[in-house]
Design a protein around this motif. Structure first.
Motif, PDB file in Angstrom:
ATOM      1  N   GLN A 105      46.399  41.549  76.907  1.00 26.87           N
ATOM      2  CA  GLN A 105      45.832  42.323  76.033  1.00 26.87           C
ATOM      3  C   GLN A 105      44.208  42.089  75.533  1.00 26.87           C
ATOM      4  O   GLN A 105      44.059  40.751  75.635  1.00 26.87           O
ATOM      5  N   VAL A 106      43.676  43.113  75.441  1.00 29.69           N
ATOM      6  CA  VAL A 106      42.109  42.953  74.965  1.00 29.69           C
ATOM      7  C   VAL A 106      42.197  42.896  73.645  1.00 29.69           C
ATOM      8  O   VAL A 106      42.600  44.027  72.978  1.00 29.69           O
ATOM      9  N   HIS A 107      41.783  41.896  72.970  1.00 27.62           N
ATOM     10  CA  HIS A 107      41.769  41.922  71.435  1.00 27.62           C
ATOM     11  C   HIS A 107      40.523  42.870  70.856  1.00 27.62           C
ATOM     12  O   HIS A 107      39.404  42.272  71.646  1.00 27.62           O
ATOM     13  N   THR A 108      40.635  43.490  69.924  1.00 24.25           N
ATOM     14  CA  THR A 108      39.567  44.297  69.516  1.00 24.25           C
ATOM     15  C   THR A 108      39.523  43.943  67.939  1.00 24.25           C
ATOM     16  O   THR A 108      40.403  43.522  67.159  1.00 24.25           O
ATOM     17  N   ILE A 109      38.196  44.671  67.248  1.00 23.44           N
ATOM     18  CA  ILE A 109      38.223  44.532  65.927  1.00 23.44           C
ATOM     19  C   ILE A 109      37.516  46.042  65.529  1.00 23.44           C
ATOM     20  O   ILE A 109      36.714  46.577  66.401  1.00 23.44           O
ATOM     21  N   ASP A 110      37.770  46.507  64.397  1.00 19.53           N
ATOM     22  CA  ASP A 110      37.263  48.059  63.971  1.00 19.53           C
ATOM     23  C   ASP A 110      36.135  47.539  63.520  1.00 19.53           C
ATOM     24  O   ASP A 110      35.682  46.455  62.709  1.00 19.53           O
ATOM     25  N   ALA A 111      35.147  48.528  63.588  1.00 21.27           N
ATOM     26  CA  ALA A 111      33.834  48.478  62.818  1.00 21.27           C
ATOM     27  C   ALA A 111      33.784  48.309  61.423  1.00 21.27           C
ATOM     28  O   ALA A 111      32.826  47.749  60.893  1.00 21.27           O
ATOM     29  N   ASP A 112      34.660  48.599  60.893  1.00 24.05           N
ATOM     30  CA  ASP A 112      34.748  48.544  59.237  1.00 24.05           C
ATOM     31  C   ASP A 112      35.535  47.304  58.956  1.00 24.05           C
ATOM     32  O   ASP A 112      35.334  47.340  57.497  1.00 24.05           O
ATOM     33  N   ASP A 113      35.972  46.793  59.668  1.00 25.08           N
ATOM     34  CA  ASP A 113      36.678  45.436  59.126  1.00 25.08           C
ATOM     35  C   ASP A 113      35.555  44.337  58.799  1.00 25.08           C
ATOM     36  O   ASP A 113      34.491  44.682  59.100  1.00 25.08           O
ATOM     37  N   THR A 114      36.014  43.413  58.177  1.00 23.31           N
ATOM     38  CA  THR A 114      35.006  42.337  57.731  1.00 23.31           C
ATOM     39  C   THR A 114      34.763  41.295  58.934  1.00 23.31           C
ATOM     40  O   THR A 114      35.567  41.289  59.644  1.00 23.31           O
ATOM     41  N   VAL A 115      33.594  40.743  58.632  1.00 28.76           N
ATOM     42  CA  VAL A 115      33.317  39.854  59.548  1.00 28.76           C
ATOM     43  C   VAL A 115      34.337  38.462  59.681  1.00 28.76           C
ATOM     44  O   VAL A 115      34.651  37.983  60.590  1.00 28.76           O
ATOM     45  N   GLY A 154      22.107  34.086  55.264  1.00 32.58           N
ATOM     46  CA  GLY A 154      22.836  33.723  54.089  1.00 32.58           C
ATOM     47  C   GLY A 154      23.677  35.086  53.590  1.00 32.58           C
ATOM     48  O   GLY A 154      23.976  35.035  52.427  1.00 32.58           O
ATOM     49  N   ARG A 155      24.340  35.741  54.599  1.00 32.68           N
ATOM     50  CA  ARG A 155      25.051  36.693  54.202  1.00 32.68           C
ATOM     51  C   ARG A 155      26.616  36.114  54.076  1.00 32.68           C
ATOM     52  O   ARG A 155      27.077  35.210  54.673  1.00 32.68           O
ATOM     53  N   SER A 156      27.566  36.957  53.654  1.00 32.63           N
ATOM     54  CA  SER A 156      28.824  36.739  53.225  1.00 32.63           C
ATOM     55  C   SER A 156      29.610  37.290  54.528  1.00 32.63           C
ATOM     56  O   SER A 156      29.663  38.282  54.538  1.00 32.63           O
ATOM     57  N   SER A 157      30.467  36.331  55.130  1.00 32.49           N
ATOM     58  CA  SER A 157      31.507  36.857  55.877  1.00 32.49           C
ATOM     59  C   SER A 157      32.541  37.822  55.421  1.00 32.49           C
ATOM     60  O   SER A 157      33.259  38.619  56.068  1.00 32.49           O
ATOM     61  N   ILE A 158      32.806  37.721  54.056  1.00 31.69           N
ATOM     62  CA  ILE A 158      33.942  38.290  53.313  1.00 31.69           C
ATOM     63  C   ILE A 158      33.255  39.732  52.961  1.00 31.69           C
ATOM     64  O   ILE A 158      33.867  40.746  53.176  1.00 31.69           O
ATOM     65  N   GLY A 159      31.934  39.912  52.498  1.00 29.06           N
ATOM     66  CA  GLY A 159      31.602  41.210  52.224  1.00 29.06           C
ATOM     67  C   GLY A 159      30.632  41.740  53.135  1.00 29.06           C
ATOM     68  O   GLY A 159      30.149  43.101  53.131  1.00 29.06           O
ATOM     69  N   THR A 160      30.640  41.459  54.417  1.00 31.65           N
ATOM     70  CA  THR A 160      29.780  42.145  55.511  1.00 31.65           C
ATOM     71  C   THR A 160      30.763  42.707  56.445  1.00 31.65           C
ATOM     72  O   THR A 160      31.806  42.090  57.054  1.00 31.65           O
ATOM     73  N   LYS A 161      30.511  44.055  56.707  1.00 31.74           N
ATOM     74  CA  LYS A 161      31.188  44.665  57.785  1.00 31.74           C
ATOM     75  C   LYS A 161      30.742  44.200  59.285  1.00 31.74           C
ATOM     76  O   LYS A 161      29.629  44.078  59.586  1.00 31.74           O
ATOM     77  N   VAL A 162      31.509  44.448  60.273  1.00 31.10           N
ATOM     78  CA  VAL A 162      31.469  43.973  61.566  1.00 31.10           C
ATOM     79  C   VAL A 162      30.410  44.994  62.050  1.00 31.10           C
ATOM     80  O   VAL A 162      29.357  44.525  62.932  1.00 31.10           O
ATOM     81  N   ARG A 163      30.186  46.116  61.738  1.00 29.21           N
ATOM     82  CA  ARG A 163      29.221  47.074  62.143  1.00 29.21           C
ATOM     83  C   ARG A 163      27.683  46.726  61.873  1.00 29.21           C
ATOM     84  O   ARG A 163      26.840  46.983  62.579  1.00 29.21           O
ATOM     85  N   GLU A 164      27.588  45.842  60.785  1.00 25.70           N
ATOM     86  CA  GLU A 164      26.440  45.294  60.436  1.00 25.70           C
ATOM     87  C   GLU A 164      25.827  44.118  61.405  1.00 25.70           C
ATOM     88  O   GLU A 164      24.427  43.913  61.225  1.00 25.70           O
TER      89      GLU A 164
END
Length: 145
Positions: free
Chosen positions: A15-25, A65-75
């Motif tokens: 399987q190729v693992h993926t992540i959704d653009a709207d998921d968090t970092v 200095g960004r947060s991995s909790i509040g930042t979306k993958v798309r960013e």
């Protein structure tokens, strides 16, 4: 020279693992850690729209200095995504990776993600092919062929 399809087959990844653009970092980092991988294709509505890597996290999140909790993958993702097809050669992929300064290439077949090749996969295959060529040339020189 082998094709991308042949490399994918030798990787024996189910399987190729993926992540959704709207998921968090943070979710992306957790998935990468869970599967011991350094990058994930990013999807949106079932289509690959980018790639996010540990390197992106370090440079675009931590150092800024960004947060991995509040930042979306798309960013943070690299987009537009550069992909290859299963029939492309290792040499084509190495050229693309070199000229575009990439480390991972999603493999798309009929608009579907079928694999991911890394610079490491491509270099490993190139070295194996060169070693085989050297072995064959040595046999030829010794008159064994």
């Amino acid at each position: 020279m082998k094709t991308v399809a042949q490399i994918i087959q030798t990787k024996q990844i189910q399987q190729v693992h993926t992540i959704d653009a709207d998921d968090t970092v943070l979710a992306a980092l957790q998935r990468m850690a869970e599967h011991n991988i350094g990058a994930l294709p990013v999807t949106e509505n079932g289509k690959v729209v980018g790639v996010i890597s540990e390197r992106d996290y370090a440079r675009k999140c931590v150092l800024q200095g960004r947060s991995s909790i509040g930042t979306k993958v798309r960013e943070l993702m690299n987009s537009p995504v550069i992909t290859v097809s299963p029939g492309q050669s290792v040499a084509d992929c190495l050229s693309l990776i070199t000229h575009r300064h990439l480390r991972h290439l999603p493999v798309i077949d009929n608009d579907q993600l079928v694999g991911l090749v890394s610079i490491g996969d491509l270099v490993k295959e190139t070295i194996a092919e060169q070693e085989e060529l050297i072995r064959q040339l040595e046999q030829y020189i010794r008159g064994e062929v």
